[in-house]
Design a protein around this motif. Structure first.
Motif, PDB file in Angstrom:
ATOM      1  N   ALA A  43     -67.653  19.118 -13.961  1.00 19.86           N
ATOM      2  CA  ALA A  43     -66.228  19.239 -14.002  1.00 19.86           C
ATOM      3  C   ALA A  43     -65.429  19.537 -12.773  1.00 19.86           C
ATOM      4  O   ALA A  43     -64.853  18.916 -12.478  1.00 19.86           O
ATOM      5  CB  ALA A  43     -65.778  19.899 -15.144  1.00 19.86           C
ATOM      6  N   GLY A  44     -66.126  20.745 -12.254  1.00 18.57           N
ATOM      7  CA  GLY A  44     -65.119  21.198 -11.039  1.00 18.57           C
ATOM      8  C   GLY A  44     -65.501  20.522  -9.893  1.00 18.57           C
ATOM      9  O   GLY A  44     -64.318  20.331  -9.169  1.00 18.57           O
ATOM     10  N   VAL A  45     -66.314  19.659  -9.633  1.00 17.10           N
ATOM     11  CA  VAL A  45     -66.560  19.063  -8.525  1.00 17.10           C
ATOM     12  C   VAL A  45     -65.614  17.726  -8.443  1.00 17.10           C
ATOM     13  O   VAL A  45     -64.984  17.387  -7.471  1.00 17.10           O
ATOM     14  CB  VAL A  45     -67.959  18.418  -8.305  1.00 17.10           C
ATOM     15  N   VAL A  46     -65.705  17.227  -9.489  1.00 19.69           N
ATOM     16  CA  VAL A  46     -64.653  16.185  -9.895  1.00 19.69           C
ATOM     17  C   VAL A  46     -63.260  16.249  -9.474  1.00 19.69           C
ATOM     18  O   VAL A  46     -62.539  15.631  -9.004  1.00 19.69           O
ATOM     19  CB  VAL A  46     -65.288  15.255 -11.216  1.00 19.69           C
ATOM     20  N   LEU A  47     -62.869  17.320 -10.426  1.00 19.43           N
ATOM     21  CA  LEU A  47     -61.593  17.732 -10.425  1.00 19.43           C
ATOM     22  C   LEU A  47     -61.104  18.230  -9.118  1.00 19.43           C
ATOM     23  O   LEU A  47     -59.821  17.865  -8.670  1.00 19.43           O
ATOM     24  CB  LEU A  47     -61.175  18.817 -11.416  1.00 19.43           C
ATOM     25  N   GLY A  48     -61.885  19.147  -8.495  1.00 19.19           N
ATOM     26  CA  GLY A  48     -61.543  19.641  -7.167  1.00 19.19           C
ATOM     27  C   GLY A  48     -61.480  18.573  -5.961  1.00 19.19           C
ATOM     28  O   GLY A  48     -60.401  18.528  -5.221  1.00 19.19           O
ATOM     29  N   ALA A  49     -62.522  17.443  -5.937  1.00 20.74           N
ATOM     30  CA  ALA A  49     -62.228  16.422  -5.068  1.00 20.74           C
ATOM     31  C   ALA A  49     -61.201  15.664  -5.383  1.00 20.74           C
ATOM     32  O   ALA A  49     -60.424  15.237  -4.176  1.00 20.74           O
ATOM     33  CB  ALA A  49     -63.580  15.349  -5.329  1.00 20.74           C
ATOM     34  N   TRP A  50     -60.726  15.230  -6.451  1.00 18.32           N
ATOM     35  CA  TRP A  50     -59.465  14.600  -6.805  1.00 18.32           C
ATOM     36  C   TRP A  50     -58.145  15.279  -6.324  1.00 18.32           C
ATOM     37  O   TRP A  50     -57.407  14.999  -5.526  1.00 18.32           O
ATOM     38  CB  TRP A  50     -59.370  14.224  -8.217  1.00 18.32           C
ATOM     39  N   LEU A  51     -58.098  16.705  -6.590  1.00 21.10           N
ATOM     40  CA  LEU A  51     -57.148  17.381  -6.375  1.00 21.10           C
ATOM     41  C   LEU A  51     -56.955  17.598  -4.721  1.00 21.10           C
ATOM     42  O   LEU A  51     -55.878  17.832  -3.961  1.00 21.10           O
ATOM     43  CB  LEU A  51     -57.103  18.850  -6.841  1.00 21.10           C
ATOM     44  N   GLY A  52     -58.123  17.722  -3.823  1.00 20.12           N
ATOM     45  CA  GLY A  52     -58.128  17.649  -2.433  1.00 20.12           C
ATOM     46  C   GLY A  52     -57.335  16.273  -1.913  1.00 20.12           C
ATOM     47  O   GLY A  52     -57.061  16.279  -0.619  1.00 20.12           O
ATOM     48  N   VAL A  53     -57.415  15.334  -2.505  1.00 20.43           N
ATOM     49  CA  VAL A  53     -56.804  14.028  -2.018  1.00 20.43           C
ATOM     50  C   VAL A  53     -55.623  13.558  -2.563  1.00 20.43           C
ATOM     51  O   VAL A  53     -54.663  13.112  -1.873  1.00 20.43           O
ATOM     52  CB  VAL A  53     -57.934  12.912  -2.252  1.00 20.43           C
ATOM     53  N   LEU A 118     -62.908  25.699  -4.508  1.00 21.84           N
ATOM     54  CA  LEU A 118     -63.957  25.451  -3.224  1.00 21.84           C
ATOM     55  C   LEU A 118     -63.861  24.112  -2.729  1.00 21.84           C
ATOM     56  O   LEU A 118     -64.006  23.458  -1.765  1.00 21.84           O
ATOM     57  CB  LEU A 118     -65.083  26.062  -3.597  1.00 21.84           C
ATOM     58  N   THR A 119     -64.383  23.152  -3.990  1.00 23.13           N
ATOM     59  CA  THR A 119     -64.474  21.832  -3.794  1.00 23.13           C
ATOM     60  C   THR A 119     -62.954  20.990  -3.148  1.00 23.13           C
ATOM     61  O   THR A 119     -63.059  20.340  -2.322  1.00 23.13           O
ATOM     62  CB  THR A 119     -64.868  20.994  -4.913  1.00 23.13           C
ATOM     63  N   CYS A 120     -61.927  21.730  -3.815  1.00 23.26           N
ATOM     64  CA  CYS A 120     -60.635  20.997  -3.233  1.00 23.26           C
ATOM     65  C   CYS A 120     -60.424  21.304  -1.922  1.00 23.26           C
ATOM     66  O   CYS A 120     -59.889  20.411  -1.174  1.00 23.26           O
ATOM     67  CB  CYS A 120     -59.569  21.695  -4.041  1.00 23.26           C
ATOM     68  N   GLN A 121     -60.613  22.656  -1.332  1.00 22.98           N
ATOM     69  CA  GLN A 121     -60.319  22.860   0.055  1.00 22.98           C
ATOM     70  C   GLN A 121     -61.614  22.351   0.828  1.00 22.98           C
ATOM     71  O   GLN A 121     -61.118  21.574   1.973  1.00 22.98           O
ATOM     72  CB  GLN A 121     -60.782  24.368   0.298  1.00 22.98           C
ATOM     73  N   LEU A 122     -62.693  21.891   0.475  1.00 19.31           N
ATOM     74  CA  LEU A 122     -63.735  21.227   1.208  1.00 19.31           C
ATOM     75  C   LEU A 122     -62.963  19.798   1.328  1.00 19.31           C
ATOM     76  O   LEU A 122     -63.066  19.142   2.561  1.00 19.31           O
ATOM     77  CB  LEU A 122     -65.044  21.164   0.706  1.00 19.31           C
TER      78      LEU A 122
END
Length: 245
Positions: A43-53, A118-122
Protein backbone atom coordinates in the motif's frame (compact mmCIF):
# COMPACT_ATOMS: atom_id res chain seq x y z
CA UNK A 1 21.26 -15.30 39.45
CA UNK A 2 23.88 -16.25 36.88
CA UNK A 3 26.85 -14.03 36.36
CA UNK A 4 27.19 -12.12 33.13
CA UNK A 5 29.83 -14.45 31.72
CA UNK A 6 27.77 -17.54 32.55
CA UNK A 7 24.69 -15.94 31.00
CA UNK A 8 26.56 -15.16 27.80
CA UNK A 9 27.89 -18.73 27.54
CA UNK A 10 24.42 -20.17 28.13
CA UNK A 11 22.93 -17.75 25.60
CA UNK A 12 25.44 -18.83 22.97
CA UNK A 13 24.61 -22.46 23.70
CA UNK A 14 20.89 -21.78 23.28
CA UNK A 15 21.57 -20.05 19.98
CA UNK A 16 23.71 -22.76 18.40
CA UNK A 17 21.85 -25.75 19.87
CA UNK A 18 18.58 -24.97 18.03
CA UNK A 19 16.65 -24.49 21.27
CA UNK A 20 12.96 -24.97 20.32
CA UNK A 21 11.65 -22.21 22.61
CA UNK A 22 14.16 -19.69 21.25
CA UNK A 23 13.66 -20.45 17.59
CA UNK A 24 9.87 -20.65 17.87
CA UNK A 25 9.91 -17.07 19.15
CA UNK A 26 12.33 -16.03 16.39
CA UNK A 27 10.18 -17.66 13.71
CA UNK A 28 7.05 -15.93 15.00
CA UNK A 29 8.83 -12.57 15.02
CA UNK A 30 9.98 -13.01 11.43
CA UNK A 31 6.48 -14.07 10.34
CA UNK A 32 4.74 -11.11 11.99
CA UNK A 33 7.22 -8.51 10.74
CA UNK A 34 7.49 -10.04 7.27
CA UNK A 35 3.71 -10.11 6.78
CA UNK A 36 3.34 -6.57 8.11
CA UNK A 37 6.08 -5.26 5.79
CA UNK A 38 4.56 -6.91 2.73
CA UNK A 39 1.17 -5.33 3.49
CA UNK A 40 2.66 -1.93 4.34
CA UNK A 41 4.93 -1.86 1.29
CA UNK A 42 2.15 -2.95 -1.05
CA UNK A 43 0.00 0.00 0.00
CA UNK A 44 2.76 2.45 0.92
CA UNK A 45 4.67 2.26 -2.35
CA UNK A 46 1.54 2.91 -4.42
CA UNK A 47 0.33 5.74 -2.18
CA UNK A 48 3.78 7.28 -1.81
CA UNK A 49 4.47 7.17 -5.55
CA UNK A 50 1.17 8.91 -6.26
CA UNK A 51 1.79 11.57 -3.60
CA UNK A 52 5.23 12.22 -5.07
CA UNK A 53 3.67 13.20 -8.41
CA UNK A 54 0.14 14.41 -7.67
CA UNK A 55 -0.64 18.07 -7.09
CA UNK A 56 -3.91 18.88 -5.31
CA UNK A 57 -5.36 21.21 -2.71
CA UNK A 58 -4.37 20.07 0.75
CA UNK A 59 -1.32 18.09 -0.39
CA UNK A 60 0.86 20.03 2.05
CA UNK A 61 -1.44 19.09 4.92
CA UNK A 62 -1.35 15.44 3.90
CA UNK A 63 2.44 15.46 3.79
CA UNK A 64 2.59 17.24 7.16
CA UNK A 65 0.31 14.59 8.68
CA UNK A 66 2.42 11.85 7.10
CA UNK A 67 5.60 13.31 8.55
CA UNK A 68 3.90 13.58 11.93
CA UNK A 69 3.01 9.90 11.80
CA UNK A 70 6.70 9.07 11.42
CA UNK A 71 7.28 10.27 14.97
CA UNK A 72 4.24 8.66 16.60
CA UNK A 73 5.37 6.32 19.41
CA UNK A 74 4.66 2.66 18.82
CA UNK A 75 2.68 2.42 22.06
CA UNK A 76 0.21 4.97 20.69
CA UNK A 77 -0.30 2.85 17.58
CA UNK A 78 -0.76 -0.18 19.82
CA UNK A 79 -3.32 1.69 21.92
CA UNK A 80 -5.33 2.69 18.85
CA UNK A 81 -5.37 -0.87 17.50
CA UNK A 82 -6.28 -2.17 20.96
CA UNK A 83 -9.27 0.18 21.16
CA UNK A 84 -10.41 -0.80 17.68
CA UNK A 85 -10.16 -4.55 18.36
CA UNK A 86 -11.36 -4.60 21.97
CA UNK A 87 -14.81 -5.98 22.78
CA UNK A 88 -16.29 -2.50 22.98
CA UNK A 89 -14.48 -1.36 19.82
CA UNK A 90 -15.90 -1.27 16.28
CA UNK A 91 -14.04 -4.44 15.26
CA UNK A 92 -14.35 -6.33 18.52
CA UNK A 93 -16.62 -8.95 16.96
CA UNK A 94 -13.68 -10.23 14.89
CA UNK A 95 -11.98 -11.54 18.01
CA UNK A 96 -8.53 -10.57 16.76
CA UNK A 97 -7.20 -8.98 19.95
CA UNK A 98 -4.21 -10.87 21.43
CA UNK A 99 -3.67 -12.80 18.20
CA UNK A 100 -1.13 -12.96 15.37
CA UNK A 101 -3.45 -10.83 13.22
CA UNK A 102 -3.56 -8.01 15.77
CA UNK A 103 0.23 -7.82 15.87
CA UNK A 104 0.40 -7.74 12.07
CA UNK A 105 -2.14 -4.90 11.95
CA UNK A 106 -0.21 -2.89 14.57
CA UNK A 107 3.11 -3.29 12.81
CA UNK A 108 1.54 -2.55 9.41
CA UNK A 109 0.14 0.74 10.70
CA UNK A 110 3.51 1.51 12.26
CA UNK A 111 5.52 0.82 9.10
CA UNK A 112 3.06 2.22 6.53
CA UNK A 113 3.93 5.93 7.12
CA UNK A 114 7.64 5.13 6.83
CA UNK A 115 7.23 3.37 3.49
CA UNK A 116 4.85 6.02 2.17
CA UNK A 117 7.04 8.97 3.18
CA UNK A 118 10.27 7.48 1.82
CA UNK A 119 8.62 6.44 -1.44
CA UNK A 120 7.06 9.88 -1.81
CA UNK A 121 10.46 11.53 -1.39
CA UNK A 122 12.14 9.20 -3.88
CA UNK A 123 9.46 9.67 -6.53
CA UNK A 124 9.27 13.44 -5.95
CA UNK A 125 13.02 13.72 -6.53
CA UNK A 126 12.73 11.61 -9.68
CA UNK A 127 9.77 13.73 -10.83
CA UNK A 128 11.89 16.88 -10.64
CA UNK A 129 14.49 15.23 -12.83
CA UNK A 130 12.34 13.40 -15.40
CA UNK A 131 8.75 14.57 -14.89
CA UNK A 132 8.70 17.11 -17.72
CA UNK A 133 10.08 14.56 -20.16
CA UNK A 134 7.37 12.07 -19.25
CA UNK A 135 4.70 14.77 -19.45
CA UNK A 136 5.88 15.67 -22.94
CA UNK A 137 5.01 12.17 -24.17
CA UNK A 138 1.55 12.36 -22.59
CA UNK A 139 2.06 10.49 -19.31
CA UNK A 140 -0.49 11.51 -16.68
CA UNK A 141 0.14 11.62 -12.92
CA UNK A 142 -0.75 7.96 -12.33
CA UNK A 143 1.39 6.72 -15.20
CA UNK A 144 4.28 8.97 -14.17
CA UNK A 145 4.12 7.72 -10.61
CA UNK A 146 4.27 4.11 -11.77
CA UNK A 147 7.09 4.73 -14.22
CA UNK A 148 9.15 6.72 -11.74
CA UNK A 149 8.58 4.15 -8.98
CA UNK A 150 9.80 1.43 -11.34
CA UNK A 151 12.83 3.54 -12.21
CA UNK A 152 13.61 3.79 -8.47
CA UNK A 153 12.91 0.11 -7.80
CA UNK A 154 16.36 -0.60 -6.38
CA UNK A 155 16.07 2.26 -3.91
CA UNK A 156 12.60 0.97 -3.01
CA UNK A 157 14.15 -2.39 -2.13
CA UNK A 158 16.24 -0.53 0.41
CA UNK A 159 13.03 1.02 1.76
CA UNK A 160 11.53 -2.47 2.10
CA UNK A 161 14.54 -3.76 4.01
CA UNK A 162 14.65 -0.71 6.27
CA UNK A 163 10.94 -1.03 7.03
CA UNK A 164 11.42 -4.67 8.01
CA UNK A 165 14.15 -3.61 10.41
CA UNK A 166 11.79 -1.02 11.91
CA UNK A 167 9.06 -3.62 12.35
CA UNK A 168 11.09 -6.44 13.85
CA UNK A 169 12.72 -4.18 16.45
CA UNK A 170 9.38 -2.76 17.65
CA UNK A 171 8.12 -3.71 21.12
CA UNK A 172 5.40 -1.36 22.41
CA UNK A 173 2.58 -1.98 19.94
CA UNK A 174 2.90 -5.78 19.82
CA UNK A 175 3.11 -5.93 23.60
CA UNK A 176 -0.24 -4.11 23.88
CA UNK A 177 -2.21 -5.88 21.15
CA UNK A 178 -0.51 -9.27 21.35
CA UNK A 179 -0.37 -9.67 25.11
CA UNK A 180 2.97 -11.53 25.00
CA UNK A 181 1.19 -14.89 25.37
CA UNK A 182 3.63 -17.79 25.57
CA UNK A 183 3.37 -20.02 22.50
CA UNK A 184 1.00 -17.69 20.66
CA UNK A 185 1.97 -14.02 20.51
CA UNK A 186 5.41 -13.87 22.14
CA UNK A 187 7.97 -12.31 19.80
CA UNK A 188 11.64 -11.47 20.25
CA UNK A 189 11.30 -7.96 21.62
CA UNK A 190 8.48 -8.74 24.06
CA UNK A 191 10.23 -11.92 25.18
CA UNK A 192 13.44 -9.99 25.87
CA UNK A 193 11.54 -7.52 28.03
CA UNK A 194 9.75 -10.30 29.92
CA UNK A 195 12.77 -12.55 30.46
CA UNK A 196 14.88 -9.63 31.64
CA UNK A 197 12.25 -8.66 34.22
CA UNK A 198 12.14 -12.30 35.38
CA UNK A 199 15.93 -12.46 35.65
CA UNK A 200 16.27 -15.14 32.94
CA UNK A 201 19.22 -13.42 31.31
CA UNK A 202 20.46 -16.32 29.13
CA UNK A 203 17.27 -16.49 27.06
CA UNK A 204 17.01 -12.70 26.90
CA UNK A 205 20.64 -12.46 25.76
CA UNK A 206 20.15 -15.23 23.19
CA UNK A 207 17.13 -13.44 21.72
CA UNK A 208 19.05 -10.17 21.75
CA UNK A 209 21.92 -11.80 19.85
CA UNK A 210 19.56 -13.14 17.21
CA UNK A 211 17.81 -9.77 16.91
CA UNK A 212 21.15 -7.99 16.49
CA UNK A 213 22.17 -10.57 13.89
CA UNK A 214 18.98 -9.93 11.93
CA UNK A 215 19.48 -6.15 12.04
CA UNK A 216 23.13 -6.55 11.04
CA UNK A 217 22.14 -8.79 8.12
CA UNK A 218 19.64 -6.15 6.98
CA UNK A 219 22.31 -3.43 7.09
CA UNK A 220 24.74 -5.62 5.13
CA UNK A 221 22.02 -6.32 2.57
CA UNK A 222 21.25 -2.60 2.21
CA UNK A 223 24.95 -1.82 1.72
CA UNK A 224 25.29 -4.63 -0.82
CA UNK A 225 22.26 -3.38 -2.77
CA UNK A 226 23.63 0.16 -2.77
CA UNK A 227 27.05 -0.98 -3.98
CA UNK A 228 25.49 -3.20 -6.65
CA UNK A 229 23.28 -0.35 -7.85
CA UNK A 230 26.28 1.98 -8.06
CA UNK A 231 28.08 -0.64 -10.12
CA UNK A 232 25.10 -1.05 -12.44
CA UNK A 233 24.78 2.71 -12.88
CA UNK A 234 28.49 3.02 -13.58
CA UNK A 235 28.36 0.25 -16.17
CA UNK A 236 25.34 1.79 -17.85
CA UNK A 237 26.93 5.22 -18.00
CA UNK A 238 30.14 3.71 -19.36
CA UNK A 239 28.23 1.92 -22.11
CA UNK A 240 26.14 4.93 -23.06
CA UNK A 241 28.66 6.67 -25.35
CA UNK A 242 29.17 3.46 -27.30
CA UNK A 243 25.45 3.05 -27.73
CA UNK A 244 25.01 6.61 -28.95
CA UNK A 245 27.93 6.24 -31.29
Amino acid sequence: MSTLSESVVTALHLTVSADPVLWTIVGRSLSVSGTACLLACGAGVVLGAWLGVARFAGRGAVLAWLNTMLAVPSVVVGLVVYLLLSRSGPFGALGWLFTFKAMVIAQTLLVLPVVTALTCQLVADAERGHGEQLQSIGAGPVMRSLLLAWDERYALLTVLIASFGRAISEVGAVMIVGGNIDGFTRVMTTAIALETSKGDLPLALALGMVLLAVVLALNVLIAALRRWREGVDGTSQGALPGVLA
